[in-house]
Design a protein around this motif. Structure first.
Motif, PDB file in Angstrom:
ATOM      1  N   LYS A   1      -7.018   4.330   8.713  1.00 22.02           N
ATOM      2  CA  LYS A   1      -6.798   2.886   8.700  1.00 22.02           C
ATOM      3  C   LYS A   1      -7.736   2.192   9.683  1.00 22.02           C
ATOM      4  O   LYS A   1      -8.254   1.095   9.407  1.00 22.02           O
ATOM      5  CB  LYS A   1      -5.337   2.582   9.056  1.00 22.02           C
ATOM      6  CG  LYS A   1      -4.940   1.118   8.871  1.00 22.02           C
ATOM      7  CD  LYS A   1      -4.838   0.762   7.405  1.00 22.02           C
ATOM      8  CE  LYS A   1      -4.290  -0.650   7.222  1.00 22.02           C
ATOM      9  NZ  LYS A   1      -4.288  -1.060   5.798  1.00 22.02           N
TER      10      LYS A   1
ATOM     11  N   ASP B   1      -8.176  -7.028  17.115  1.00 26.97           N
ATOM     12  CA  ASP B   1      -9.244  -7.061  16.115  1.00 26.97           C
ATOM     13  C   ASP B   1     -10.451  -7.832  16.645  1.00 26.97           C
ATOM     14  O   ASP B   1     -11.596  -7.406  16.500  1.00 26.97           O
ATOM     15  CB  ASP B   1      -8.754  -7.722  14.823  1.00 26.97           C
ATOM     16  CG  ASP B   1      -8.112  -6.723  13.881  1.00 26.97           C
ATOM     17  OD1 ASP B   1      -7.913  -5.568  14.280  1.00 26.97           O
ATOM     18  OD2 ASP B   1      -7.799  -7.112  12.742  1.00 26.97           O
TER      19      ASP B   1
ATOM     20  N   LEU C   1      -8.733   0.779  18.189  1.00 25.36           N
ATOM     21  CA  LEU C   1      -7.843   0.328  17.118  1.00 25.36           C
ATOM     22  C   LEU C   1      -6.653   1.264  16.949  1.00 25.36           C
ATOM     23  O   LEU C   1      -5.531   0.822  16.658  1.00 25.36           O
ATOM     24  CB  LEU C   1      -8.622   0.216  15.803  1.00 25.36           C
ATOM     25  CG  LEU C   1      -9.620  -0.949  15.722  1.00 25.36           C
ATOM     26  CD1 LEU C   1     -10.473  -0.849  14.466  1.00 25.36           C
ATOM     27  CD2 LEU C   1      -8.894  -2.289  15.762  1.00 25.36           C
TER      28      LEU C   1
ATOM     29  N   VAL D   1     -13.094 -12.062  11.335  1.00 24.56           N
ATOM     30  CA  VAL D   1     -11.778 -11.591  11.771  1.00 24.56           C
ATOM     31  C   VAL D   1     -11.018 -12.637  12.583  1.00 24.56           C
ATOM     32  O   VAL D   1      -9.783 -12.611  12.622  1.00 24.56           O
ATOM     33  CB  VAL D   1     -11.881 -10.287  12.588  1.00 24.56           C
ATOM     34  CG1 VAL D   1     -12.422  -9.153  11.737  1.00 24.56           C
ATOM     35  CG2 VAL D   1     -12.738 -10.487  13.841  1.00 24.56           C
TER      36      VAL D   1
ATOM     37  N   GLN E   1     -11.076   1.957   8.092  1.00 26.16           N
ATOM     38  CA  GLN E   1     -11.087   0.894   7.086  1.00 26.16           C
ATOM     39  C   GLN E   1     -11.292  -0.467   7.757  1.00 26.16           C
ATOM     40  O   GLN E   1     -12.056  -1.310   7.272  1.00 26.16           O
ATOM     41  CB  GLN E   1      -9.782   0.875   6.282  1.00 26.16           C
ATOM     42  CG  GLN E   1      -9.773  -0.185   5.180  1.00 26.16           C
ATOM     43  CD  GLN E   1      -8.367  -0.543   4.708  1.00 26.16           C
ATOM     44  OE1 GLN E   1      -7.472  -0.768   5.525  1.00 26.16           O
ATOM     45  NE2 GLN E   1      -8.185  -0.590   3.405  1.00 26.16           N
ATOM     46  N   ARG E   2     -10.625  -0.654   8.896  1.00 26.95           N
ATOM     47  CA  ARG E   2     -10.746  -1.937   9.594  1.00 26.95           C
ATOM     48  C   ARG E   2     -12.154  -2.134  10.147  1.00 26.95           C
ATOM     49  O   ARG E   2     -12.676  -3.244  10.134  1.00 26.95           O
ATOM     50  CB  ARG E   2      -9.712  -2.014  10.729  1.00 26.95           C
ATOM     51  CG  ARG E   2      -9.502  -3.439  11.250  1.00 26.95           C
ATOM     52  CD  ARG E   2      -9.055  -4.354  10.134  1.00 26.95           C
ATOM     53  NE  ARG E   2      -8.921  -5.744  10.565  1.00 26.95           N
ATOM     54  CZ  ARG E   2      -8.825  -6.767   9.732  1.00 26.95           C
ATOM     55  NH1 ARG E   2      -8.848  -6.557   8.429  1.00 26.95           N
ATOM     56  NH2 ARG E   2      -8.703  -8.000  10.192  1.00 26.95           N
TER      57      ARG E   2
ATOM     58  N   TRP F   1     -10.075  -4.574   2.421  1.00 26.55           N
ATOM     59  CA  TRP F   1      -9.008  -5.541   2.676  1.00 26.55           C
ATOM     60  C   TRP F   1      -7.712  -5.068   2.006  1.00 26.55           C
ATOM     61  O   TRP F   1      -7.725  -4.200   1.143  1.00 26.55           O
ATOM     62  CB  TRP F   1      -9.387  -6.932   2.156  1.00 26.55           C
ATOM     63  CG  TRP F   1     -10.170  -6.954   0.882  1.00 26.55           C
ATOM     64  CD1 TRP F   1     -11.509  -7.143   0.725  1.00 26.55           C
ATOM     65  CD2 TRP F   1      -9.660  -6.773  -0.476  1.00 26.55           C
ATOM     66  NE1 TRP F   1     -11.862  -7.086  -0.605  1.00 26.55           N
ATOM     67  CE2 TRP F   1     -10.757  -6.872  -1.355  1.00 26.55           C
ATOM     68  CE3 TRP F   1      -8.390  -6.542  -0.990  1.00 26.55           C
ATOM     69  CZ2 TRP F   1     -10.614  -6.748  -2.738  1.00 26.55           C
ATOM     70  CZ3 TRP F   1      -8.244  -6.407  -2.377  1.00 26.55           C
ATOM     71  CH2 TRP F   1      -9.345  -6.514  -3.224  1.00 26.55           C
ATOM     72  N   SER F   2      -6.599  -5.659   2.440  1.00 26.03           N
ATOM     73  CA  SER F   2      -5.297  -5.280   1.867  1.00 26.03           C
ATOM     74  C   SER F   2      -4.925  -6.121   0.655  1.00 26.03           C
ATOM     75  O   SER F   2      -4.180  -5.672  -0.222  1.00 26.03           O
ATOM     76  CB  SER F   2      -4.200  -5.392   2.930  1.00 26.03           C
ATOM     77  OG  SER F   2      -4.176  -6.683   3.503  1.00 26.03           O
TER      78      SER F   2
ATOM     79  N   SER G   1      -3.143   2.027  14.603  1.00 34.35           N
ATOM     80  CA  SER G   1      -3.616   2.438  13.286  1.00 34.35           C
ATOM     81  C   SER G   1      -3.832   3.943  13.231  1.00 34.35           C
ATOM     82  O   SER G   1      -4.111   4.577  14.253  1.00 34.35           O
ATOM     83  CB  SER G   1      -4.951   1.737  12.964  1.00 34.35           C
ATOM     84  OG  SER G   1      -4.809   0.334  13.001  1.00 34.35           O
TER      85      SER G   1
END
Length: 436
Positions: free
Chosen positions: A378, A347, A368, A393, A381-382, A222-223, A374
């Motif tokens: 990235k 997503d 993605l 999500v 990561q998602r 997560w960010s 992305s």
């Protein structure tokens, strides 16, 4: 021994003896006792909290926050036992006759309990589709969005960012000039948080002791994350695995802090747990209807605290100089971001297809990269986030849209009333279907 368990002959003898003592033909006078309800809302709430905490023993991050009695935490129990307990609890909740004033509380507790039962079944290995999971856990199903709609947004971005090479690479090159240098991150984030807090305080009365600690971490899916600890205190963590662009400062400050997760949890603790004694709100199971409101309100709260013109002005005047960035292209940047927001449901589409087995991991990554724009890392990561949190999500985009529709319908375009409706929703949580 209880009399009702004696044999009939013995029971008859006892009755004759009682009549003899009190006088023949005379019945003993027994005071009428008030009929007491077997379960109250508070009793059921306590059982719900204990059940939820017990389920948390079977999943490392199911319990997102808890600030109730430590004595309610129990040892690990078999899932089969917890399922039976939960089913009995739900039956008792549904059988309870409540007044209109308690209906919202009752309905919310019922839906939260249903989600606990569903999650137990998942932990036991039962398989469900993406939509079945999102409905059962979050009380909502994401709309079907076609690639044609995403392609239209990509065509608009092609006009804004012309050039050679894949669009996601051009997007990366364009946004690079808006990345916050690592040595400036803390100053920029703290300025964004301070501003979002001041704006929130104008409309929401925060607890006097509310505070937070800000940390920077790595190696997360997560960010940003808010770990609410109780007593109006949060640990807010920002992930620095990837460069952070200037717009994310306000996004994360508002989403994780004010008027987002920190405020949401603080208001629940203040009004529902401390003032009302509604202990079911002292525990926050992550995979539950509460999360759609939590994530949706945190995302929508960004726009509540920072209307577009005010946001751009603050960033130009304060955040860009703090980050040492050139603000001359900020208008183009936000034009790009506005179009990019039309791609947010990718997503959900990718998660649904991937988790339902319609596409493999490589295809999910390519989708993605194309539609979320992305990078390869990235996108991976998602996918990691999707694998870890599954249908969760939907809470960000669908949750935001549901909260926005609810608040703006009731506020009728009045900005001050919008804050009022928004804060009331945070202090009196509702699930997705309750907001319709």
């Amino acid at each position: 021994m209880i009399i009702s368990q004696l044999k009939p002959a013995v029971g008859t003898f006892v009755m004759l003896f009682v009549l003899f003592i009190f006088g023949c033909g005379e019945q003993p006078q027994v005071a009428e006792q008030p009929v007491q309800q077997e379960n109250t809302m508070n009793d059921l709430a306590e059982r719900y909290v204990k059940l939820t905490l017990a389920v948390g023993h079977h999943h490392d991050y199911y319990i997102d926050a808890y600030y109730g009695p430590q004595a309610w935490k129990s040892e690990k129990q078999p899932l089969a036992n917890l399922l039976l307990e939960g089913q009995q609890l739900l039956a008792n909740i549904e059988a309870l006759d409540v007044s209109n004033t308690e209906k919202l509380r009752h309905d919310f507790l019922s839906m939260q309990t249903e989600s606990v039962l569903f999650f137990i079944k998942q932990l036991q290995g039962e398989q469900f589709s993406f939509d079945e999971e999102s409905q059962a856990l979050y009380d909502a199903v994401s709309p079907n969005v076609s690639e044609a709609e995403f392609d239209q947004a990509l065509a608009e971005l092609e006009q804004l960012l012309p050039g050679d090479g894949p669009l996601h690479q051009r997007m990366a090159e364009f946004t690079k000039q808006f990345e916050i240098p690592k040595d400036k991150l803390d100053a920029v984030f703290r300025a964004a948080i301070d501003e979002s807090r001041e704006r929130t305080k104008q409309f929401i009365e925060l607890p006097e002791q509310e505070s937070f600690t800000l940390e920077y971490v790595t190696d997360k899916v997560w960010s940003g994350y808010n770990w609410y600890k109780g007593n109006s205190f949060s640990l807010i963590q920002m992930n620095t695995d990837f460069p952070i662009t200037i717009d994310r400062a306000i996004d994360l400050a508002s989403h994780e802090g004010y008027p987002g997760h920190h405020v949401f949890n603080s208001l629940m603790e203040k009004h529902l747990v401390n003032a009302n004694g509604w202990m079911e709100y002292s525990v926050y199971p992550l995979f539950s209807p509460m999360s759609l409101l939590a994530e949706g309100s945190a995302n929508y709260g960004i726009d509540v605290a920072f209307p577009e013109k005010e946001r751009i002005a603050f960033e130009k005047q304060v955040l860009f100089p703090l980050a040492g960035l050139d603000s001359s292209k900020v208008d183009l940047y936000y034009a790009v971001q506005a179009v990019r927001s039309k791609l947010s449901y990718i997503d959900n589409v990718v998660a649904k297809r991937y988790l339902d087995g319609q596409i493999d991991k490589a295809t999910a990554q390519q989708m993605l990269m194309k539609y979320a724009l992305s990078s390869e890392k990235k996108a991976l990561q998602r996918i990691g986030f999707i694998e870890q949190n599954r249908a969760y999500v939907i809470n960000y985009n669908l949750g935001q849209d549901i909260v926005r529709a609810y608040v703006e319908k009731l506020s009728e375009g009045n900005s001050q009333k919008r804050w009022q409706v928004f804060s009331q929703l945070l202090a009196n949580p509702m699930t997705a279907s309750m907001m319709k």
